[in-house]
Design an enzyme around this catalytic site. Sequence first.
Site, PDB file in Angstrom:
ATOM      1  N   TYR A 149       0.959  -1.391   0.033  1.00  0.00           N
ATOM      2  CA  TYR A 149      -0.192  -0.036   0.012  1.00  0.00           C
ATOM      3  C   TYR A 149       0.865   1.337  -0.098  1.00  0.00           C
ATOM      4  O   TYR A 149       0.790   2.159  -1.001  1.00  0.00           O
ATOM      5  CB  TYR A 149      -0.760  -0.061   1.268  1.00  0.00           C
ATOM      6  CG  TYR A 149      -1.782   1.124   1.276  1.00  0.00           C
ATOM      7  CD1 TYR A 149      -2.792   1.086   0.551  1.00  0.00           C
ATOM      8  CD2 TYR A 149      -1.737   2.018   2.303  1.00  0.00           C
ATOM      9  CE1 TYR A 149      -3.907   1.990   0.819  1.00  0.00           C
ATOM     10  CE2 TYR A 149      -2.725   3.259   2.296  1.00  0.00           C
ATOM     11  CZ  TYR A 149      -3.820   3.083   1.398  1.00  0.00           C
ATOM     12  OH  TYR A 149      -4.578   4.185   1.736  1.00  0.00           O
ATOM     13  N   GLU A 151       4.178   1.789  -0.648  1.00  0.00           N
ATOM     14  CA  GLU A 151       4.882   2.057  -1.869  1.00  0.00           C
ATOM     15  C   GLU A 151       4.370   2.183  -2.992  1.00  0.00           C
ATOM     16  O   GLU A 151       4.654   2.838  -3.979  1.00  0.00           O
ATOM     17  CB  GLU A 151       6.072   0.794  -1.797  1.00  0.00           C
ATOM     18  CG  GLU A 151       6.980   0.796  -0.674  1.00  0.00           C
ATOM     19  CD  GLU A 151       8.086   1.891  -0.514  1.00  0.00           C
ATOM     20  OE1 GLU A 151       7.813   2.814  -1.177  1.00  0.00           O
ATOM     21  OE2 GLU A 151       8.953   1.808   0.044  1.00  0.00           O
ATOM     22  N   VAL A 191     -10.109   1.114  12.863  1.00  0.00           N
ATOM     23  CA  VAL A 191     -10.023   0.960  14.277  1.00  0.00           C
ATOM     24  C   VAL A 191     -11.564   1.887  14.750  1.00  0.00           C
ATOM     25  O   VAL A 191     -12.263   1.288  15.327  1.00  0.00           O
ATOM     26  CB  VAL A 191      -9.046   1.911  15.187  1.00  0.00           C
ATOM     27  CG1 VAL A 191      -8.976   3.519  14.691  1.00  0.00           C
ATOM     28  CG2 VAL A 191      -9.059   1.728  16.431  1.00  0.00           C
ATOM     29  N   SER A 193     -14.391   1.733  12.527  1.00  0.00           N
ATOM     30  CA  SER A 193     -15.454   0.783  12.490  1.00  0.00           C
ATOM     31  C   SER A 193     -15.409  -0.331  13.547  1.00  0.00           C
ATOM     32  O   SER A 193     -16.578  -0.856  14.033  1.00  0.00           O
ATOM     33  CB  SER A 193     -15.474   0.306  11.080  1.00  0.00           C
ATOM     34  OG  SER A 193     -14.244  -0.178  10.775  1.00  0.00           O
ATOM     35  N   PHE A 195     -14.164  -0.384  16.714  1.00  0.00           N
ATOM     36  CA  PHE A 195     -14.563  -0.138  17.983  1.00  0.00           C
ATOM     37  C   PHE A 195     -16.173   0.251  18.026  1.00  0.00           C
ATOM     38  O   PHE A 195     -16.763  -0.218  19.045  1.00  0.00           O
ATOM     39  CB  PHE A 195     -13.843   1.215  18.353  1.00  0.00           C
ATOM     40  CG  PHE A 195     -12.597   0.967  18.827  1.00  0.00           C
ATOM     41  CD1 PHE A 195     -11.744  -0.254  18.596  1.00  0.00           C
ATOM     42  CD2 PHE A 195     -11.698   1.989  19.531  1.00  0.00           C
ATOM     43  CE1 PHE A 195     -10.460  -0.408  19.210  1.00  0.00           C
ATOM     44  CE2 PHE A 195     -10.411   1.783  19.873  1.00  0.00           C
ATOM     45  CZ  PHE A 195      -9.738   0.570  19.640  1.00  0.00           C
ATOM     46  N   ARG A 215      -3.754   8.408  16.500  1.00  0.00           N
ATOM     47  CA  ARG A 215      -3.986   8.914  15.211  1.00  0.00           C
ATOM     48  C   ARG A 215      -5.029  10.465  15.095  1.00  0.00           C
ATOM     49  O   ARG A 215      -5.642  10.441  16.250  1.00  0.00           O
ATOM     50  CB  ARG A 215      -5.025   7.660  14.441  1.00  0.00           C
ATOM     51  CG  ARG A 215      -4.405   6.218  14.426  1.00  0.00           C
ATOM     52  CD  ARG A 215      -3.403   6.384  13.163  1.00  0.00           C
ATOM     53  NE  ARG A 215      -2.920   4.973  13.018  1.00  0.00           N
ATOM     54  CZ  ARG A 215      -1.778   4.519  13.478  1.00  0.00           C
ATOM     55  NH1 ARG A 215      -1.145   5.263  14.434  1.00  0.00           N
ATOM     56  NH2 ARG A 215      -1.312   3.465  13.008  1.00  0.00           N
TER      57      ARG A 215
END
Length: 323
Positions: A149, A151, A191, A193, A195, A215
């Site tokens: 993803y 690179e 994360v 979705s 949680f 984040r």
Amino acid sequence: MNYALRKRILVTGGAGFLGSHLCERLLAEGHDVICLDNFFTGTKDNIAHLLESPYFELMRHDVTFPLYVEVDEIYNLACPASPIHYQFDPVQTTKTSVHGAINMLGLAKRVKAKIFQASTSEVYGDPNIHPQPEHYWGHVNPIGPRSCYDEGKRCAETLFFDYRRQHGMRIKVARIFNTYGPRMHPNDGRVVSNFIVQALRNEPITIYGEGTQTRSFCYVDDLIEGFIRLMDSPDDLTGPVNLGNPGEFTMIELAETILELTGSRSALVHEALPQDDPKQRQPDIGLARASLGWEPTVALRDGLTPTIGYFDALLRRSRDARI
Ligand code: NAD
Ligand code: UDP
Ligand code: UDP
């Protein structure tokens, strides 16, 4: 709308989370929208409500193959975006980013279209400067599980700038930071979705590692406004431009906020931290503020509420369907 102002706009990955919101916004502005998708992670449900418009066209196509259409603008969003999805078939992920960029740039060159690339904060990898400005070159493992993803997206950026230098093309590159909102995939492992679904089901909330990693979460409507402003900006503004919400949260803080908003009884459990998981991520949005007059307006709590509402309705529908 004045016919002269109506543009023919291609959105690749248009049936996905961000793409469906973008198609909706472009249609609302009176444009003629072609939504292209191979439905790897996107669904027809995301755009079903747009199908009745005569100005909306749905095309099943894979961007790794050439495409011949006549358009004025291209938003290139096609690419699986969550670690679970992009690691499912990593070679295809790189092909989608790289061959997809080549085909869409070739198309844009032939029809003289302006072209936008959905790049990502992942080009910064696990960053060793904080927050990340656009001139930071990044800290990416070229051979790890996230590399297909990271690179792939980095190479796509290279192609955009080489097509500009070689062919004078009009390009716009946005580096998107974590975004959330209705129509996120419930099983994409991201994360927000995860949680929310876990909280709504009163199942344990899975914190990877200590949960102190951070984040920055941008609400989808804010992000789409940034896309439109960047696309409509003067031709000399090519980007890359960071688009994201600088509000930074630890995963523990996110979990606690979601528990409070859902009134859930879920417990927090710790699981292993995935390999190469970035410890910190926060956009420096100085360039977007100065050049686009853009900044996010939706606070995390305010964006989580409609997102929770979306997942709640989705889970109820799937429960009803099983009865
Ligand atoms: P998504 O998975 O919901 O959407 C991606 C769409 O692309 C899906 O509809 C999928 O079916 C389609 N697609 C995948 N491979 C394709 C191919 N070969 N040909 C045609 N269509 C293909 O993800 P999203 O969150 O909406 O992400 C959209 C774009 O934004 C992606 O390029 C992603 O890398 C980028 N991005 C998203 C985020 C985020 O937080 N959501 C962050 C950074 C970058
Ligand atoms: N391409 C496309 N649609 C077009 C024009 C080109 O899909 O309308 C694809 C084509 O497959 C080509 C790629 O874009 O391989 C790159 O095009 P470009 O003109 O840059 O290079 P070339 O055709 O010389 O390979
Ligand atoms: N994460 C977590 N629990 C989960 C899913 C993710 O603690 O159920 C963590 C993950 O390890 C990462 C952060 O949340 O540190 C954001 O993960 P996500 O996959 O949403 O985005 P990305 O890592 O691509 O920024």
